[in-house]
Design a protein around this motif. Structure first.
Motif, PDB file in Angstrom:
ATOM      1  N   GLY A 147       0.792  -1.234   0.000  1.00  0.00           N
ATOM      2  CA  GLY A 147       0.000   0.000   0.000  1.00  0.00           C
ATOM      3  C   GLY A 147       0.823   1.282   0.000  1.00  0.00           C
ATOM      4  N   ASP A 148       2.145   1.169   0.120  1.00  0.00           N
ATOM      5  CA  ASP A 148       2.991   2.374   0.199  1.00  0.00           C
ATOM      6  C   ASP A 148       3.076   3.126  -1.132  1.00  0.00           C
ATOM      7  N   ALA A 149       3.233   4.442  -1.019  1.00  0.00           N
ATOM      8  CA  ALA A 149       3.607   5.273  -2.166  1.00  0.00           C
ATOM      9  C   ALA A 149       5.072   5.654  -1.956  1.00  0.00           C
ATOM     10  N   VAL A 150       5.872   5.408  -2.984  1.00  0.00           N
ATOM     11  CA  VAL A 150       7.324   5.579  -2.873  1.00  0.00           C
ATOM     12  C   VAL A 150       7.780   6.700  -3.802  1.00  0.00           C
ATOM     13  N   LEU A 151       8.524   7.638  -3.255  1.00  0.00           N
ATOM     14  CA  LEU A 151       9.082   8.703  -4.100  1.00  0.00           C
ATOM     15  C   LEU A 151      10.492   8.316  -4.545  1.00  0.00           C
ATOM     16  N   THR A 152      10.800   8.535  -5.824  1.00  0.00           N
ATOM     17  CA  THR A 152      12.187   8.384  -6.268  1.00  0.00           C
ATOM     18  C   THR A 152      12.578   9.591  -7.112  1.00  0.00           C
ATOM     19  N   HIS A 153      13.877   9.833  -7.158  1.00  0.00           N
ATOM     20  CA  HIS A 153      14.398  11.010  -7.856  1.00  0.00           C
ATOM     21  C   HIS A 153      15.391  10.543  -8.905  1.00  0.00           C
ATOM     22  N   GLY A 157      17.321   3.089 -12.365  1.00  0.00           N
ATOM     23  CA  GLY A 157      16.664   1.874 -12.828  1.00  0.00           C
ATOM     24  C   GLY A 157      17.564   1.045 -13.714  1.00  0.00           C
ATOM     25  N   GLY A 158      16.943   0.178 -14.498  1.00  0.00           N
ATOM     26  CA  GLY A 158      17.701  -0.680 -15.405  1.00  0.00           C
ATOM     27  C   GLY A 158      18.577   0.117 -16.350  1.00  0.00           C
ATOM     28  N   LEU A 159      18.101   1.256 -16.780  1.00  0.00           N
ATOM     29  CA  LEU A 159      18.872   2.080 -17.725  1.00  0.00           C
ATOM     30  C   LEU A 159      20.145   2.652 -17.102  1.00  0.00           C
ATOM     31  N   ALA A 160      20.142   2.811 -15.783  1.00  0.00           N
ATOM     32  CA  ALA A 160      21.280   3.419 -15.091  1.00  0.00           C
ATOM     33  C   ALA A 160      22.295   2.378 -14.629  1.00  0.00           C
ATOM     34  N   THR A 161      21.986   1.110 -14.904  1.00  0.00           N
ATOM     35  CA  THR A 161      22.809  -0.001 -14.417  1.00  0.00           C
ATOM     36  C   THR A 161      22.924  -1.036 -15.549  1.00  0.00           C
ATOM     37  N   ALA A 162      23.599  -2.160 -15.260  1.00  0.00           N
ATOM     38  CA  ALA A 162      23.632  -3.231 -16.254  1.00  0.00           C
ATOM     39  C   ALA A 162      22.226  -3.779 -16.473  1.00  0.00           C
ATOM     40  N   ALA A 163      21.463  -3.858 -15.407  1.00  0.00           N
ATOM     41  CA  ALA A 163      20.073  -4.322 -15.477  1.00  0.00           C
ATOM     42  C   ALA A 163      19.426  -4.169 -14.107  1.00  0.00           C
ATOM     43  N   TYR A 164      18.119  -4.097 -14.088  1.00  0.00           N
ATOM     44  CA  TYR A 164      17.262  -4.152 -12.904  1.00  0.00           C
ATOM     45  C   TYR A 164      17.204  -2.866 -12.088  1.00  0.00           C
ATOM     46  N   GLY A 165      18.348  -2.197 -11.930  1.00  0.00           N
ATOM     47  CA  GLY A 165      18.333  -0.931 -11.195  1.00  0.00           C
ATOM     48  C   GLY A 165      18.612  -1.091  -9.721  1.00  0.00           C
ATOM     49  N   THR A 166      18.918   0.041  -9.080  1.00  0.00           N
ATOM     50  CA  THR A 166      19.177   0.034  -7.628  1.00  0.00           C
ATOM     51  C   THR A 166      17.915   0.518  -6.894  1.00  0.00           C
ATOM     52  N   ALA A 167      17.667   1.830  -6.908  1.00  0.00           N
ATOM     53  CA  ALA A 167      16.450   2.328  -6.240  1.00  0.00           C
ATOM     54  C   ALA A 167      15.199   1.771  -6.927  1.00  0.00           C
ATOM     55  N   LYS A 256      12.894  14.498   5.896  1.00  0.00           N
ATOM     56  CA  LYS A 256      13.159  14.594   7.340  1.00  0.00           C
ATOM     57  C   LYS A 256      12.122  15.499   8.008  1.00  0.00           C
ATOM     58  N   GLU A 257      11.865  16.621   7.408  1.00  0.00           N
ATOM     59  CA  GLU A 257      10.893  17.591   7.947  1.00  0.00           C
ATOM     60  C   GLU A 257       9.513  16.933   8.126  1.00  0.00           C
ATOM     61  N   ASN A 258       9.211  15.991   7.214  1.00  0.00           N
ATOM     62  CA  ASN A 258       7.891  15.356   7.247  1.00  0.00           C
ATOM     63  C   ASN A 258       7.907  13.958   7.867  1.00  0.00           C
ATOM     64  N   ALA A 259       9.029  13.625   8.535  1.00  0.00           N
ATOM     65  CA  ALA A 259       9.179  12.336   9.232  1.00  0.00           C
ATOM     66  C   ALA A 259       8.952  11.128   8.314  1.00  0.00           C
ATOM     67  N   ILE A 260       9.477  11.252   7.088  1.00  0.00           N
ATOM     68  CA  ILE A 260       9.377  10.164   6.108  1.00  0.00           C
ATOM     69  C   ILE A 260      10.767   9.558   5.939  1.00  0.00           C
ATOM     70  N   PRO A 261      10.915   8.241   5.996  1.00  0.00           N
ATOM     71  CA  PRO A 261      12.271   7.682   5.832  1.00  0.00           C
ATOM     72  C   PRO A 261      12.825   7.904   4.424  1.00  0.00           C
ATOM     73  N   PHE A 262      14.095   8.279   4.378  1.00  0.00           N
ATOM     74  CA  PHE A 262      14.794   8.544   3.117  1.00  0.00           C
ATOM     75  C   PHE A 262      15.914   7.503   2.992  1.00  0.00           C
ATOM     76  N   TYR A 263      15.835   6.674   1.959  1.00  0.00           N
ATOM     77  CA  TYR A 263      16.804   5.580   1.783  1.00  0.00           C
ATOM     78  C   TYR A 263      17.643   5.783   0.527  1.00  0.00           C
ATOM     79  N   VAL A 264      18.888   5.276   0.601  1.00  0.00           N
ATOM     80  CA  VAL A 264      19.781   5.263  -0.553  1.00  0.00           C
ATOM     81  C   VAL A 264      20.044   3.798  -0.892  1.00  0.00           C
TER      82      VAL A 264
END
Ligand code: MRU
Length: 341
Positions: A147-153, A157-167, A256-264
């Protein structure tokens, strides 16, 4: 699998990421110089993909050598050329170092074996990156709830890597596990990696998404519409400070201001343990035209002065966790990252 880059025996083929999503055009690179230009022009981009391309560039450069005596000079020449293409992504330098180690290993063998060894090494780098991303995805999927909505910047993805992507790999893995998720893809001015590339990938994968302009993220977070943010990385210092696409820092502060976890999410090949903090990470400054024009059309007064830093550094204190192929690490990163080395 998304067609980022492929070795074809005596050349490489890559999708022209400047033309997506409108056109799917594949370009051939036959020389190390072709590959260097492709990296500079962002025909191929994204830290791990740049590393893979550079490795193939070295293999291509050496494949043209006619006699063994010329190999060391040619190796130095092509390595230096590829080294100078883009300054921020650690994976570029990591891949060139790996190709150097391979060159040292094979340089006393007959020329044909040296060439074959370098091609094998580049193919290994590509294959391993694809495997690593699946592992990162599996670890990271635990951080996403049904049910989560996930933000990415940007596009990690696959285009930025050999395949599949990181984030995007983390998002993909959660989706493949059957979690009902949706993605907010930041448009990512000025190169529009989010609007053009992440959206193109999510579309192909059938993952529900919204594209938003970069300045909408804060408001949607405040309204409770975003559960977490996950981004990729171009270079991570020993203390966890993370360079990634310009605008990532703003996302982290808003989270951080909105208490949302930010992952790398990033492979170990993105870490630069020689740097104590992010202050020493070189930040690429690109052409003012990327800011002044959209689709070749001027959007500012012709004489407008602009700035165009392509990356920023998010201090470790904003990062809830870093997802790697060896597991999820949490602060204090100086300590937790030591265990990974
Ligand atoms: O300028 P780019 O498009 O090469 O920048 C790409 C990014 O900043 C990505 O987020 C990063 O390289 C991680 S890709 C897995």
């Amino acid at each position: 699998m998304l067609p980022t880059i492929e070795w074809r025996g005596d050349h490489v083929v890559m999708i022209d990421q400047r033309r997506l999503p409108g056109e799917e055009i594949y370009l051939e690179c036959r020389t190390a110089e072709d590959v260097a230009v492709a990296i500079e022009k962002m025909i191929i981009r994204g830290a791990p993909a740049i590393g893979v391309a550079a490795a193939f560039g070295v293999a291509l450069g050496l494949s043209r050598v006619q006699n063994a005596a010329a190999a060391p000079d040619e190796f130095e020449r092509v390595s230096a050329r590829l080294h100078g293409t883009r300054p921020t992504a650690r994976n570029l330098f990591w891949a060139l170092e790996r190709m150097r180690t391979a060159f040292e290993r094979y340089r006393r063998l007959p020329l044909g074996e040296l060439k074959a060894g370098l091609i094998r090494e580049a193919l290994d780098i590509e294959r391993e990156d694809a495997e690593i991303n699946r592992t990162i995805g599996r670890f990271g999927a635990d951080l996403i709830n049904d049910g989560d909505a996930v933000l990415t910047h940007c596009n990690a993805g696959g285009l930025a890597t050999a395949a599949y992507g990181t984030a995007v790999g983390v998002i993909r893995s959660a989706f493949e596990q059957g979690k009902k998720i949706r993605v907010f893809a930041d448009e990512t001015r000025p190169f529009l990696q989010g609007a053009r590339l992440t959206a193109w990938e999510l579309e192909k994968l059938g993952i529900p998404y919204f594209v938003i302009t970069d300045n909408m993220a804060g408001w949607l977070m405040k309204k409770g519409e975003i559960a977490l943010a996950v981004v990729g990385a171009d270079r991570i210092a020993r203390n966890g400070d993370t360079a990634n696409k310009i605008g990532t820092y703003s996302v982290a502060v808003l989270a951080k201001e909105n208490a949302i976890p930010f992952y790398v999410a990033a492979p170990l090949s993105t870490f630069d343990f020689s740097l104590a903090t992010g202050d020493a990470i070189p930040i690429e400054e690109r052409s003012p035209l990327e800011v002044k024009e959209i689709n070749g059309k001027l959007i500012t007064p012709p004489g407008a002065r602009v700035r165009n830093p392509a990356f920023d550094v998010t201090p470790a204190s904003y990062i809830a966790a870093i997802i790697t192929e060896k597991g999820i690490v949490r602060p204090p990163y100086e300590e937790s990252l030591k265990a990974l080395r």
